[in-house]
Design an enzyme around this catalytic site. Structure first.
Site, PDB file in Angstrom:
ATOM      1  N   GLU A  84       3.519   5.301 -13.667  1.00 50.12           N
ATOM      2  CA  GLU A  84       4.314   6.479 -13.314  1.00 50.12           C
ATOM      3  C   GLU A  84       5.677   6.380 -13.980  1.00 50.12           C
ATOM      4  O   GLU A  84       6.589   7.135 -13.641  1.00 50.12           O
ATOM      5  CB  GLU A  84       4.415   6.637 -11.803  1.00 50.12           C
ATOM      6  N   CYS A 116       1.589   5.060  -7.400  1.00 53.70           N
ATOM      7  CA  CYS A 116       1.205   3.634  -7.459  1.00 53.70           C
ATOM      8  C   CYS A 116      -0.304   3.423  -7.509  1.00 53.70           C
ATOM      9  O   CYS A 116      -0.772   2.282  -7.524  1.00 53.70           O
ATOM     10  CB  CYS A 116       1.766   2.887  -6.257  1.00 53.70           C
ATOM     11  N   HIS A 241      -1.222  -2.706  -1.462  1.00 53.40           N
ATOM     12  CA  HIS A 241      -0.088  -2.239  -2.262  1.00 53.40           C
ATOM     13  C   HIS A 241       1.174  -2.654  -1.500  1.00 53.40           C
ATOM     14  O   HIS A 241       1.252  -2.461  -0.285  1.00 53.40           O
ATOM     15  CB  HIS A 241      -0.149  -0.717  -2.423  1.00 53.40           C
TER      16      HIS A 241
HETATM   17  P1  HMG Z   1      16.225   2.695   5.486  1.00 56.29           P
HETATM   18  O1  HMG Z   1      16.478   4.008   6.029  1.00 56.29           O
HETATM   19  O2  HMG Z   1      17.305   2.070   4.748  1.00 56.29           O
HETATM   20  O3  HMG Z   1      15.811   1.628   6.531  1.00 56.29           O
HETATM   21  O4  HMG Z   1      15.003   2.812   4.483  1.00 56.29           O
HETATM   22  P2  HMG Z   1      15.664   1.707   8.131  1.00 56.29           P
HETATM   23  O5  HMG Z   1      16.949   2.110   8.738  1.00 56.29           O
HETATM   24  O6  HMG Z   1      14.406   2.450   8.499  1.00 56.29           O
HETATM   25  O7  HMG Z   1      15.471   0.158   8.386  1.00 56.29           O
HETATM   26  C1  HMG Z   1      14.417  -0.532   7.808  1.00 56.29           C
HETATM   27  C2  HMG Z   1      14.047  -1.655   8.758  1.00 56.29           C
HETATM   28  O8  HMG Z   1      15.133  -2.599   8.815  1.00 56.29           O
HETATM   29  C3  HMG Z   1      13.801  -1.212  10.192  1.00 56.29           C
HETATM   30  O9  HMG Z   1      12.751  -2.006  10.679  1.00 56.29           O
HETATM   31  C4  HMG Z   1      15.103  -1.582  10.898  1.00 56.29           C
HETATM   32  O10 HMG Z   1      14.969  -1.795  12.283  1.00 56.29           O
HETATM   33  C5  HMG Z   1      15.437  -2.865  10.185  1.00 56.29           C
HETATM   34  P3  HMG Z   1      11.522  -1.316  11.461  1.00 56.29           P
HETATM   35  O11 HMG Z   1      12.105  -0.762  12.691  1.00 56.29           O
HETATM   36  O12 HMG Z   1      10.999  -0.243  10.554  1.00 56.29           O
HETATM   37  O13 HMG Z   1      10.567  -2.431  11.672  1.00 56.29           O
HETATM   38  N1  HMG Z   1      16.860  -3.236  10.245  1.00 56.29           N
HETATM   39  C6  HMG Z   1      17.282  -4.510  10.410  1.00 56.29           C
HETATM   40  N2  HMG Z   1      16.622  -5.667  10.578  1.00 56.29           N
HETATM   41  C7  HMG Z   1      17.355  -6.811  10.700  1.00 56.29           C
HETATM   42  N3  HMG Z   1      18.714  -6.809  10.698  1.00 56.29           N
HETATM   43  C8  HMG Z   1      19.416  -5.684  10.545  1.00 56.29           C
HETATM   44  C9  HMG Z   1      18.693  -4.448  10.395  1.00 56.29           C
HETATM   45  N4  HMG Z   1      19.071  -3.160  10.202  1.00 56.29           N
HETATM   46  C10 HMG Z   1      17.936  -2.437  10.115  1.00 56.29           C
HETATM   47  N5  HMG Z   1      20.741  -5.708  10.530  1.00 56.29           N
HETATM   48  C11 HMG Z   1      12.817   3.017   3.600  1.00 56.29           C
HETATM   49  C12 HMG Z   1      13.705   2.298   4.607  1.00 56.29           C
HETATM   50  C13 HMG Z   1      11.466   2.355   3.563  1.00 56.29           C
HETATM   51  C14 HMG Z   1      12.626   4.478   3.997  1.00 56.29           C
HETATM   52  C15 HMG Z   1      13.478   2.940   2.203  1.00 56.29           C
HETATM   53  O14 HMG Z   1      13.510   1.592   1.766  1.00 56.29           O
HETATM   54  C16 HMG Z   1      12.780   3.777   1.166  1.00 56.29           C
HETATM   55  O15 HMG Z   1      13.016   4.969   1.018  1.00 56.29           O
HETATM   56  N6  HMG Z   1      11.909   3.145   0.354  1.00 56.29           N
HETATM   57  C17 HMG Z   1      11.117   3.841  -0.664  1.00 56.29           C
HETATM   58  C18 HMG Z   1       9.875   4.502  -0.083  1.00 56.29           C
HETATM   59  C19 HMG Z   1       8.825   3.503   0.310  1.00 56.29           C
HETATM   60  O16 HMG Z   1       8.795   2.389  -0.185  1.00 56.29           O
HETATM   61  N7  HMG Z   1       7.881   3.913   1.174  1.00 56.29           N
HETATM   62  C20 HMG Z   1       6.770   3.060   1.526  1.00 56.29           C
HETATM   63  C21 HMG Z   1       5.450   3.798   1.651  1.00 56.29           C
HETATM   64  S1  HMG Z   1       5.177   4.882   0.268  1.00 56.29           S
HETATM   65  C22 HMG Z   1       4.543   3.842  -0.986  1.00 56.29           C
HETATM   66  O17 HMG Z   1       4.216   2.727  -0.752  1.00 56.29           O
HETATM   67  C23 HMG Z   1       4.466   4.434  -2.344  1.00 56.29           C
HETATM   68  C24 HMG Z   1       5.523   3.972  -3.303  1.00 56.29           C
HETATM   69  O18 HMG Z   1       5.232   2.644  -3.724  1.00 56.29           O
HETATM   70  C25 HMG Z   1       5.607   4.930  -4.487  1.00 56.29           C
HETATM   71  C26 HMG Z   1       4.338   5.267  -5.258  1.00 56.29           C
HETATM   72  O19 HMG Z   1       3.241   5.449  -4.731  1.00 56.29           O
HETATM   73  O20 HMG Z   1       4.516   5.450  -6.461  1.00 56.29           O
HETATM   74  C27 HMG Z   1       6.907   3.938  -2.703  1.00 56.29           C
END
Ligand code: HMG
Length: 368
Positions: A84, A116, A241
């Site tokens: 991609e 992906c 993945h």
């Molecule tokens: P975010 O908003 O920064 O994170 O983005 P959050 O606020 O949801 O926090 C993440 C986790 O950290 C949470 O854990 C928090 O509690 C924890 P959870 O409750 O989910 O278990 N947290 C802490 N832990 C310890 N100490 C702290 C602390 N603060 C918070 N101090 C998001 C997270 C995944 C949305 C972001 O990284 C993102 O946008 N990533 C890109 C999209 C992605 O990877 N999605 C995954 C599924 S889609 C996929 O796999 C396809 C992809 O590969 C693309 C393709 O297909 O081409 C992405």
């Protein structure tokens, strides 16, 4: 050898020469490092230096796979690259790769795009081309290659990464791949990159939801056909993945729920059969199309012939496919491991200034 005698004949993995510790990124962006290391489960993200791109990665992985395969280029009748990381809206990445390898002639050469999931689709097409008899004895070269970059300061930034995995599809020396696979797709805008935009747009919470749903639906199909607990128990490992390791843990929780496992059974499945597959993934970051195959490459290495593993592929948009593989006679030696360990040992960990310079250079290369 017959076309039905088909699988992964050879493997090559290429990681780029730079990486960044996510704790350095956390300090740069002013976030608690535990959010990235514990909350997302990330450790390092692979990065490409100036002048080193997705075509460089694809060529590196392909050269490694071809050298170990030992066949000649004129035995290759299909070249498919899943990516991609577009270099062009029309010219396929396979053309850059063919150029680098000196591959031309009676070869079907093309690019596959499905976020992906593209590399997996390319692999399935190559396998099915062989199984159908259309290959007439020729081999396929399949490469999954990507450079994953998000907009600076966006939530996805800590999950960046890069890498390529190349597979020669011919005799199943490294692994056999099951003909039956379990697919699930549903149109969604969870993660997408509009034409002309450099970085993806992401609906983070929706992307997590779609991934979990896709994993549950695929494993339900496997369970219906091969039994639930019994099918999981037969697997030595299950590779997923890996956009970031915590995502995989959430997906396994969804699979456990869908299959009616107890919390203890789900936790044991994750700890024993899934978590150990992500050692290289934590060092590569999200290599998009290559991410699953990096985990598969790590997991196959050292396995005795006949050992079964699962591979779950997910691509935003979204499409997913679950398949099983069994280790072939060359898996035990895991000849590709030394190359990956060397890539990891020799790469430079960049500091915040170098990282910012790399990001600025992207804009200089026409990326906005
Ligand atoms: P975010 O908003 O920064 O994170 O983005 P959050 O606020 O949801 O926090 C993440 C986790 O950290 C949470 O854990 C928090 O509690 C924890 P959870 O409750 O989910 O278990 N947290 C802490 N832990 C310890 N100490 C702290 C602390 N603060 C918070 N101090 C998001 C997270 C995944 C949305 C972001 O990284 C993102 O946008 N990533 C890109 C999209 C992605 O990877 N999605 C995954 C599924 S889609 C996929 O796999 C396809 C992809 O590969 C693309 C393709 O297909 O081409 C992405």
């Amino acid at each position: 050898m017959t076309d039905t005698d088909t699988g992964i004949a050879s493997l090559g993995v290429q990681l780029p020469p730079l990486a960044m510790d996510v704790e350095v990124l956390a300090a740069l962006r002013g976030v608690d490092p535990a959010k990235l290391t514990v909350g997302l489960g990330c450790r390092e993200m692979a990065l490409c230096p100036e002048g080193y791109d997705v075509a460089t990665l694809a060529a590196g992985a392909a050269r490694r796979a071809l050298a170990r395969w030992g066949g000649s280029l004129d035995q290759i009748g299909l070249l498919a690259v899943g990516t991609e990381t577009a270099k062009d809206m029309s010219r396929p990445l396979s053309a850059w790769l063919a150029d680098a390898l000196g591959l031309r002639g009676a070869v079907r050469s093309y690019e596959v795009k499905h976020a992906c999931y593209g590399g997996t689709l390319a692999l399935r097409q190559a396998l099915e081309w062989r199984w159908s008899g259309a290959a007439r004895g020729k081999a396929a070269l399949v490469v999954a290659a990507d450079v994953a970059l998000y907009a600076p300061e966006s939530p996805g930034e800590p999950t960046q990464g890069a890498g390529a995995v190349a597979m020669v599809v011919e005799a199943p020396r490294v692994a056999e791949v099951s003909r039956a696979s379990f697919s699930y797709s549903e149109p969604a805008f969870d993660f997408w990159r509009p034409v002309g935009e450099a970085y993806p747009r992401v609906d983070g919470p929706l992307s997590l939801e779609c991934y979990v749903k896709a994993a549950a639906r695929c494993f339900e199909q496997l369970a219906a056909e091969r039994g639930g607990r019994e099918a999981l128990a037969r697997l030595h490992a299950a590779c997923f993945h890996v956009p970031f390791p915590k995502m995989v843990k959430k997906a396994v929780a969804g699979v456990g729920e869908a299959l009616g496992l107890s919390d203890a059974e789900t936790a044991a499945f994750f700890e024993q059969k899934v978590e150990p597959t992500m050692r290289w993934s934590r060092r590569a970051g999200n290599a998009y199309g290559a991410a699953l195959w990096i985990a598969v490459a790590q997991t196959l290495a050292g396995l005795e012939q006949g050992t079964p593993i699962a591979a779950f592929s997910y691509g935003s948009g979204f499409g997913a496919e679950l398949m099983t593989l069994t280790a072939g006679p060359d898996a035990a030696a895991g000849a590709w491991v030394a190359e990956v360990e060397a890539d990891l040992a020799s790469r430079t960990l960049v500091d915040a200034d170098r990282y910012l310079a790399l990001r600025a250079a992207e804009r200089g290369q026409g990326i906005q």
